[in-house]
Scaffold this motif. Structure first.
Motif, PDB file in Angstrom:
ATOM      1  N   LEU A  32      -4.997  13.688  -9.261  1.00  0.00           N
ATOM      2  CA  LEU A  32      -4.115  14.205  -8.193  1.00  0.00           C
ATOM      3  C   LEU A  32      -2.734  14.535  -8.759  1.00  0.00           C
ATOM      4  O   LEU A  32      -2.115  15.525  -8.382  1.00  0.00           O
ATOM      5  CB  LEU A  32      -3.957  13.182  -7.072  1.00  0.00           C
ATOM      6  CG  LEU A  32      -5.151  12.920  -6.164  1.00  0.00           C
ATOM      7  CD1 LEU A  32      -4.723  12.058  -4.984  1.00  0.00           C
ATOM      8  CD2 LEU A  32      -5.778  14.195  -5.649  1.00  0.00           C
ATOM      9  N   GLN A  36       0.193  18.207  -9.002  1.00  0.00           N
ATOM     10  CA  GLN A  36       1.572  18.219  -8.514  1.00  0.00           C
ATOM     11  C   GLN A  36       2.426  18.973  -9.524  1.00  0.00           C
ATOM     12  O   GLN A  36       2.250  18.795 -10.715  1.00  0.00           O
ATOM     13  CB  GLN A  36       2.061  16.773  -8.354  1.00  0.00           C
ATOM     14  CG  GLN A  36       3.420  16.658  -7.723  1.00  0.00           C
ATOM     15  CD  GLN A  36       3.657  15.247  -7.214  1.00  0.00           C
ATOM     16  OE1 GLN A  36       3.182  14.867  -6.151  1.00  0.00           O
ATOM     17  NE2 GLN A  36       4.397  14.469  -7.985  1.00  0.00           N
ATOM     18  N   PHE A  43       3.038  16.658  -3.456  1.00  0.00           N
ATOM     19  CA  PHE A  43       1.608  16.743  -3.160  1.00  0.00           C
ATOM     20  C   PHE A  43       0.950  15.372  -3.096  1.00  0.00           C
ATOM     21  O   PHE A  43       0.227  15.057  -2.149  1.00  0.00           O
ATOM     22  CB  PHE A  43       0.893  17.626  -4.200  1.00  0.00           C
ATOM     23  CG  PHE A  43      -0.599  17.616  -4.043  1.00  0.00           C
ATOM     24  CD1 PHE A  43      -1.413  16.923  -4.933  1.00  0.00           C
ATOM     25  CD2 PHE A  43      -1.197  18.273  -2.975  1.00  0.00           C
ATOM     26  CE1 PHE A  43      -2.787  16.899  -4.769  1.00  0.00           C
ATOM     27  CE2 PHE A  43      -2.580  18.250  -2.803  1.00  0.00           C
ATOM     28  CZ  PHE A  43      -3.373  17.560  -3.704  1.00  0.00           C
ATOM     29  N   GLU A  46       1.913  13.434  -0.090  1.00  0.00           N
ATOM     30  CA  GLU A  46       1.325  14.019   1.129  1.00  0.00           C
ATOM     31  C   GLU A  46      -0.146  13.633   1.290  1.00  0.00           C
ATOM     32  O   GLU A  46      -0.586  13.264   2.378  1.00  0.00           O
ATOM     33  CB  GLU A  46       1.443  15.551   1.088  1.00  0.00           C
ATOM     34  CG  GLU A  46       2.859  16.047   1.337  1.00  0.00           C
ATOM     35  CD  GLU A  46       3.037  17.517   0.973  1.00  0.00           C
ATOM     36  OE1 GLU A  46       4.197  17.982   1.005  1.00  0.00           O
ATOM     37  OE2 GLU A  46       2.038  18.205   0.648  1.00  0.00           O
ATOM     38  N   VAL A  47      -0.888  13.708   0.196  1.00  0.00           N
ATOM     39  CA  VAL A  47      -2.307  13.348   0.266  1.00  0.00           C
ATOM     40  C   VAL A  47      -2.461  11.870   0.615  1.00  0.00           C
ATOM     41  O   VAL A  47      -3.288  11.501   1.453  1.00  0.00           O
ATOM     42  CB  VAL A  47      -3.043  13.617  -1.068  1.00  0.00           C
ATOM     43  CG1 VAL A  47      -4.505  13.241  -0.948  1.00  0.00           C
ATOM     44  CG2 VAL A  47      -2.911  15.062  -1.472  1.00  0.00           C
ATOM     45  N   LEU A  50      -1.881  11.230   4.224  1.00  0.00           N
ATOM     46  CA  LEU A  50      -3.064  11.571   5.017  1.00  0.00           C
ATOM     47  C   LEU A  50      -4.127  10.493   4.889  1.00  0.00           C
ATOM     48  O   LEU A  50      -4.807  10.133   5.859  1.00  0.00           O
ATOM     49  CB  LEU A  50      -3.663  12.908   4.560  1.00  0.00           C
ATOM     50  CG  LEU A  50      -2.898  14.166   4.937  1.00  0.00           C
ATOM     51  CD1 LEU A  50      -3.524  15.385   4.277  1.00  0.00           C
ATOM     52  CD2 LEU A  50      -2.858  14.367   6.445  1.00  0.00           C
ATOM     53  N   PHE A  51      -4.257   9.958   3.681  1.00  0.00           N
ATOM     54  CA  PHE A  51      -5.243   8.907   3.439  1.00  0.00           C
ATOM     55  C   PHE A  51      -4.931   7.660   4.277  1.00  0.00           C
ATOM     56  O   PHE A  51      -5.829   7.094   4.905  1.00  0.00           O
ATOM     57  CB  PHE A  51      -5.289   8.559   1.949  1.00  0.00           C
ATOM     58  CG  PHE A  51      -6.060   7.304   1.657  1.00  0.00           C
ATOM     59  CD1 PHE A  51      -5.418   6.161   1.213  1.00  0.00           C
ATOM     60  CD2 PHE A  51      -7.430   7.256   1.858  1.00  0.00           C
ATOM     61  CE1 PHE A  51      -6.134   4.986   0.964  1.00  0.00           C
ATOM     62  CE2 PHE A  51      -8.155   6.102   1.613  1.00  0.00           C
ATOM     63  CZ  PHE A  51      -7.499   4.956   1.165  1.00  0.00           C
ATOM     64  N   ASP A  54      -5.786   8.146   7.765  1.00  0.00           N
ATOM     65  CA  ASP A  54      -7.239   8.082   7.863  1.00  0.00           C
ATOM     66  C   ASP A  54      -7.699   6.624   7.922  1.00  0.00           C
ATOM     67  O   ASP A  54      -8.605   6.273   8.687  1.00  0.00           O
ATOM     68  CB  ASP A  54      -7.852   8.767   6.624  1.00  0.00           C
ATOM     69  CG  ASP A  54      -9.100   9.552   6.948  1.00  0.00           C
ATOM     70  OD1 ASP A  54      -9.950   9.702   6.051  1.00  0.00           O
ATOM     71  OD2 ASP A  54      -9.232  10.021   8.101  1.00  0.00           O
ATOM     72  N   SER A  87     -12.892   9.165   1.323  1.00  0.00           N
ATOM     73  CA  SER A  87     -11.485   9.537   1.141  1.00  0.00           C
ATOM     74  C   SER A  87     -10.775   8.621   0.141  1.00  0.00           C
ATOM     75  O   SER A  87      -9.929   9.100  -0.623  1.00  0.00           O
ATOM     76  CB  SER A  87     -10.729   9.598   2.469  1.00  0.00           C
ATOM     77  OG  SER A  87     -10.931   8.458   3.224  1.00  0.00           O
ATOM     78  N   SER A  90     -11.550   9.977  -3.166  1.00  0.00           N
ATOM     79  CA  SER A  90     -10.843  11.228  -3.450  1.00  0.00           C
ATOM     80  C   SER A  90      -9.393  11.038  -3.854  1.00  0.00           C
ATOM     81  O   SER A  90      -8.812  11.927  -4.475  1.00  0.00           O
ATOM     82  CB  SER A  90     -10.895  12.149  -2.230  1.00  0.00           C
ATOM     83  OG  SER A  90     -12.212  12.555  -1.974  1.00  0.00           O
TER      84      SER A  90
END
Lengths: 156, 213
Positions: A32, A36, A43, A46-47, A50-51, A54, A87, A90
């Motif tokens: 990841l 960036q 980035f 941000e991911v 979101l995780f 989730d 997730s 990921s």
């Protein structure tokens, strides 16, 4: 100023390496970071954000599914576990992912106590990771504020 | 002007697929918001245009394949590649793959399946159904680069193959034209080729000539 930057950078390096060594992160997190750049400097944050959202959602689903007085629908719990496993994989959240593997097995075995234990652990674990990463991102900010660049940390 | 000259004008010597933009437009399908964010970034960083949708149903809607006549207006760019997760609620990636391969309009679009589970029968089933490739999650930059190269190489080869097969057909056509036949026409309609959408030009012209033989 340079001495401060150097000190912060060293702190950052050590901290990041420790997260990998303690099994919080794996090489997917490194992947990841590759994505960036100056055009997308946030980035990773941000991911991960979101995780964590989730995590809240899916853990909520699991808790509700396990809270059924009477028969628990383990496939419903398992479906949320499967999503969380995906997730976490990921983003490189190694411990969370590992817990999901165990959790999934308990779901498949219809093991209620095992599931409840895993649910508690997964909740603790994602929050621990969230705290650790917050500290890591704060160090990055401090380095930048001190006029330095965030170093690439070589894990291997 | 000989018929062969028309075809040579349409196919550049380098065998480039005559798409309007050098960038691939990828439709990425995944029910996980985290995975959508990651795959989108992976593709963008690999110089692709990306559209992400959260389900197989939305993917079909985007392509205009869901039977709703109004939906085809959503698509502003031709899709060159579809990357889809396998396990999704409702339409699975496999179901989506089948629907795309069943469509006469979209079956040429390469479809790549992603899955977190390394299940050989599943992989085989997808490849049998026409999937271009199968990616194991978590997807890495190297995976995306490989897929992109594969797709671009296939498109270049399709052009070359078509160009060779058309040259052969021209030779046959010219042979046939020397004997009188009610169907053979002395003038070839050169302008018709230009009416085809650029990405379909190769295949359409192949069909066009085979009907003259």
């Amino acid at each position: 100023m340079d001495a401060l930057v150097a000190q912060l950078q060293m702190q950052y390096r050590n901290y990041t390496v420790s997260l990998y060594q303690q099994g919080f992160l794996d090489d997917q997190f490194t992947e990841l970071k590759k994505l960036q750049d100056d055009a997308s400097p946030d980035f990773v944050a941000e991911v991960l954000s979101l995780f964590f959202e989730d995590c809240v959602k899916l853990i909520g689903n699991m808790a509700r599914a396990l809270d059924q007085t009477g028969t628990v629908d383990f496939s419903q719990v398992g479906a949320s576990v499967h999503q969380l496993k995906g997730s976490s994989s990921s983003v490189g959240a190694k411990r969370v992912k590992g817990l999901c593997v165990t959790f999934k097995e308990y779901c498949e075995a219809n093991n209620y106590e095992g599931c409840v234990r895993c649910l508690q652990q997964v909740d603790i674990e994602y929050k621990a990771l969230q705290t650790k990463l917050q500290d890591m991102f704060n160090l990055e900010k401090q380095i930048i504020q001190a006029g330095g660049k965030v170093p690439q940390v070589d894990i291997n | 002007m000989a018929v062969g000259e028309v075809m040579r004008m349409e196919i550049p010597a380098g065998g480039d697929m005559s798409v309007t933009s050098p960038e691939l437009h990828v439709l990425a399908v995944d029910d996980s918001i985290v995975d959508r964010k990651v795959i989108e970034r992976l593709l963008r960083i690999s110089a692709c245009k990306v559209t992400t949708v959260e389900s197989g149903a939305r993917a079909l809607q985007y392509l205009g394949l869901d039977g709703d006549k109004g939906a085809s207006g959503l698509k502003d760019l031709k899709v060159n590649l579809i990357v889809t997760d396998y396990s999704m609620p409702g339409l699975t990636g496999y179901d989506l793959l089948k629907k795309i391969k069943e469509s006469s309009v979209f079956r040429e679009i390469p479809v790549v399946i992603m899955s977190s589970e390394n299940i050989l029968p599943r992989i085989e089933q997808c490849l049998r159904e026409g999937a271009e490739d199968f990616l194991l999650k978590p997807v890495k930059l190297a995976d995306v680069k490989r897929i992109k190269e594969l797709i671009m190489r296939n498109e270049a080869e399709d052009c070359k193959t078509l160009s060779h097969s058309n040259k052969r057909k021209f030779a046959e056509y010219i042979d046939d034209a020397s004997s009188p036949s009610p169907s053979s026409s002395s003038t070839h309609d050169e302008s018709a080729a230009k009416d085809f959408p650029s990405s379909k030009r190769m295949k359409s012209e192949d069909e066009k000539f085979s009907s003259l033989l």
